[in-house]
Design an enzyme around this catalytic site. Structure first.
Site, mmCIF file in Angstrom:
data_model
loop_
_atom_site.group_PDB
_atom_site.id
_atom_site.type_symbol
_atom_site.label_atom_id
_atom_site.label_comp_id
_atom_site.label_asym_id
_atom_site.label_seq_id
_atom_site.Cartn_x
_atom_site.Cartn_y
_atom_site.Cartn_z
ATOM 1 N N TYR A 1 65.420 53.127 13.897
ATOM 2 C CA TYR A 1 66.020 52.740 12.653
ATOM 3 C C TYR A 1 64.974 51.504 11.711
ATOM 4 O O TYR A 1 65.340 51.119 10.714
ATOM 5 C CB TYR A 1 67.275 52.011 12.678
ATOM 6 C CG TYR A 1 68.494 53.072 13.208
ATOM 7 C CD1 TYR A 1 68.669 54.055 12.439
ATOM 8 C CD2 TYR A 1 68.576 53.152 14.529
ATOM 9 C CE1 TYR A 1 69.761 55.301 12.998
ATOM 10 C CE2 TYR A 1 69.638 54.163 15.312
ATOM 11 C CZ TYR A 1 69.862 55.074 14.429
ATOM 12 O OH TYR A 1 70.786 56.028 14.830
ATOM 13 N N HIS B 1 71.232 59.016 5.740
ATOM 14 C CA HIS B 1 71.000 58.736 6.869
ATOM 15 C C HIS B 1 69.394 58.277 6.952
ATOM 16 O O HIS B 1 68.554 58.954 6.614
ATOM 17 C CB HIS B 1 71.178 59.980 8.084
ATOM 18 C CG HIS B 1 72.500 60.460 7.682
ATOM 19 N ND1 HIS B 1 73.745 59.508 8.504
ATOM 20 C CD2 HIS B 1 73.250 61.345 7.090
ATOM 21 C CE1 HIS B 1 74.854 60.157 8.166
ATOM 22 N NE2 HIS B 1 74.635 61.219 7.463
#
Length: 143
Positions: free
Chosen positions: A23, A101
């Site tokens: 991430y 996402h």
């Protein structure tokens, strides 16, 4: 001024700390600040919200919908794959959402390949890192 909801789900408050190899190292406040700066250039306003609690996200989406917000970016995170309640909320709200996402959910664990929320969203962007948010923002601002 056009208003765009920015909804971030479970664990996104841990950006920069949780699995940075997936991430990245940017925190959620840093990301939201960058998105708001870009929104200002595009002449739109961002209304941001994050919660780790499914029902709070549902309540916020309905609140924004009832207030007349018509466009949104949503990263439901793990709720993407588990929440029928969130799916039904998105379907029942009058907000046109782009699901975002950071990682490519289709290249990850099998259970992440199915999005319960994508079929009731206007579009889905995944695997572009933080740039997915900006692509969604530019698209919604152009509508």
């Amino acid at each position: 001024m056009k208003k765009i909801a920015l909804i971030n789900g479970v664990n996104l408050d841990r950006l920069g700390k949780r699995e940075p190899q997936i991430y990245g190292s940017e925190t959620l406040p840093e990301l939201v600040s960058a998105i708001k700066a870009e929104a200002e250039k595009l002449g739109v306003e961002i209304i941001d919200y994050q919660s780790n609690v499914e029902g709070e996200i549902v309540n916020k989406i309905y609140e924004l919908s009832d207030a007349g917000v018509e466009l949104g970016i949503i990263n439901p995170a793990a709720f993407t794959h588990t929440s029928i309640a969130l799916r039904d909320c998105i379907a029942g709200a009058s907000i046109k959402f782009v699901e975002v996402h950071i990682s490519n959910i289709h290249k990850r664990e099998e259970f992440r390949h199915t999005s319960l929320t994508a079929p009731v969203c206007h579009a889905q962007i995944c695997g572009m890192g933080r740039e997915g948010y900006f692509a969604a923002l530019r698209y919604l601002a152009s509508l």
